[in-house]
Design an enzyme around this catalytic site. Structure first.
Site, short mmCIF file in Angstrom:
data_model
loop_
_atom_site.label_atom_id
_atom_site.label_comp_id
_atom_site.label_asym_id
_atom_site.label_seq_id
_atom_site.Cartn_x
_atom_site.Cartn_y
_atom_site.Cartn_z
N GLY A 46 0.85 -1.19 0.00
CA GLY A 46 0.00 0.00 0.00
C GLY A 46 0.88 1.24 0.00
O GLY A 46 2.01 1.20 0.50
N GLN A 51 2.86 10.00 1.22
CA GLN A 51 4.17 9.31 1.29
C GLN A 51 5.07 9.64 0.12
O GLN A 51 6.26 9.35 0.16
CB GLN A 51 3.98 7.80 1.39
CG GLN A 51 3.33 7.35 2.69
CD GLN A 51 3.23 5.85 2.75
OE1 GLN A 51 2.27 5.27 2.25
NE2 GLN A 51 4.22 5.18 3.33
N CYS A 98 5.75 0.01 7.55
CA CYS A 98 5.36 1.15 6.71
C CYS A 98 6.57 1.57 5.89
O CYS A 98 7.68 1.68 6.44
CB CYS A 98 4.91 2.29 7.61
SG CYS A 98 4.42 3.76 6.69
N LEU A 99 6.37 1.82 4.60
CA LEU A 99 7.51 2.22 3.75
C LEU A 99 8.13 3.54 4.23
O LEU A 99 9.29 3.81 3.95
CB LEU A 99 7.06 2.36 2.29
CG LEU A 99 6.59 1.05 1.62
CD1 LEU A 99 6.08 1.34 0.21
CD2 LEU A 99 7.70 0.01 1.59
N HIS A 140 -4.69 1.04 7.40
CA HIS A 140 -3.36 1.65 7.54
C HIS A 140 -3.23 2.84 6.58
O HIS A 140 -2.77 3.92 6.97
CB HIS A 140 -2.29 0.59 7.27
CG HIS A 140 -0.88 1.08 7.29
ND1 HIS A 140 0.06 0.65 8.21
CD2 HIS A 140 -0.22 1.95 6.48
CE1 HIS A 140 1.22 1.25 7.97
NE2 HIS A 140 1.07 2.04 6.92
N GLU A 141 -3.65 2.64 5.33
CA GLU A 141 -3.49 3.70 4.32
C GLU A 141 -4.46 4.86 4.56
O GLU A 141 -4.11 6.02 4.35
CB GLU A 141 -3.67 3.14 2.91
CG GLU A 141 -2.68 2.04 2.52
CD GLU A 141 -1.22 2.40 2.73
OE1 GLU A 141 -0.86 3.59 2.62
OE2 GLU A 141 -0.43 1.49 3.04
N HIS A 144 -3.02 7.19 6.91
CA HIS A 144 -2.02 8.09 6.33
C HIS A 144 -2.66 9.39 5.83
O HIS A 144 -2.04 10.45 5.89
CB HIS A 144 -1.32 7.42 5.13
CG HIS A 144 -0.10 6.63 5.50
ND1 HIS A 144 0.99 7.19 6.13
CD2 HIS A 144 0.22 5.33 5.31
CE1 HIS A 144 1.92 6.26 6.31
NE2 HIS A 144 1.48 5.12 5.83
NI NI Z 1 2.41 3.25 5.84
#
Ligand code: NI
Length: 183
Positions: A46, A51, A98-99, A140-141, A144
């Site tokens: 995701g 991000q 998380c990236l 999760h997304e 963000h």
């Molecule tokens: Ni993340």
């Protein structure tokens, strides 16, 4: 299409509430393509627009790695202006990463199933009842887009335990094998 550098922990944009997408445009379609490229390049499941430094309410997801050979795997999805409109009472605890917070993982408890309403990449209204790994990715997304990171859901004690690692990350010491925005 291009791979974009990913914004990491402590960058202010990750703490902003992203703005709704109003119109379709060439810019929007290119952003979506670039977000998929960026997510796949980083082996992510995701990626939310903040991000990659864009405070728009949009994320891409592909939870296929969790479904392996399952023919019901949801495949690539684009969610624009998503809203979680129903959450199951039943919760489940799953380890997340998380990236934007490389090398750090933590067990987060969230509702097991959710209903999400959103627009697809053609800005057509959609509604999905999601469960399993995809429900986790979507929550999760969506977080963000509201300036919330998974670490915020961890206990104060667990956050304390991670603080040295987070500090190292802020200083750019963590190793990542995908492009990130330089500190
Ligand atoms: Ni993340």
């Amino acid at each position: 299409m291009s791979v974009l550098p990913i914004v990491t922990y402590e960058d202010q944009i990750l703490r902003e509430k992203a703005k709704p997408v109003k119109n379709n445009s060439k810019e929007l379609q290119k952003l979506i393509d670039d977000m998929f490229d960026t997510m796949y390049n980083a082996d992510g499941v995701g990626l939310a627009a903040p991000q990659i430094g864009k405070a728009w309410r949009i994320f891409v997801a592909d939870a296929s790695p969790f479904y392996e050979e399952d023919e019901n795997a949801p495949g690539p999805l684009v969610l624009i202006n998503p809203a979680i409109t129903l959450e199951s009472d039943k919760t489940i605890t799953i380890e997340e990463g998380c990236l934007s917070i490389p090398d750090i993982r933590g067990a987060v408890t969230r509702p097991e199933n959710v209903v999400v309403e959103y627009k697809d990449r053609n800005l057509k209204k959609q509604k999905r009842n999601v469960n399993g790994p995809l429900a986790r990715v979507i929550q999760h997304e969506t977080d963000h887009l509201n300036g919330i990171l998974f670490i915020d859901h961890l206990s104060y004690f667990k956050q304390k335990l991670l603080s040295a690692k987070l500090k190292a990350l802020t200083e750019g010491a963590n190793q990542v094998n995908y492009p990130v925005v330089a500190k």
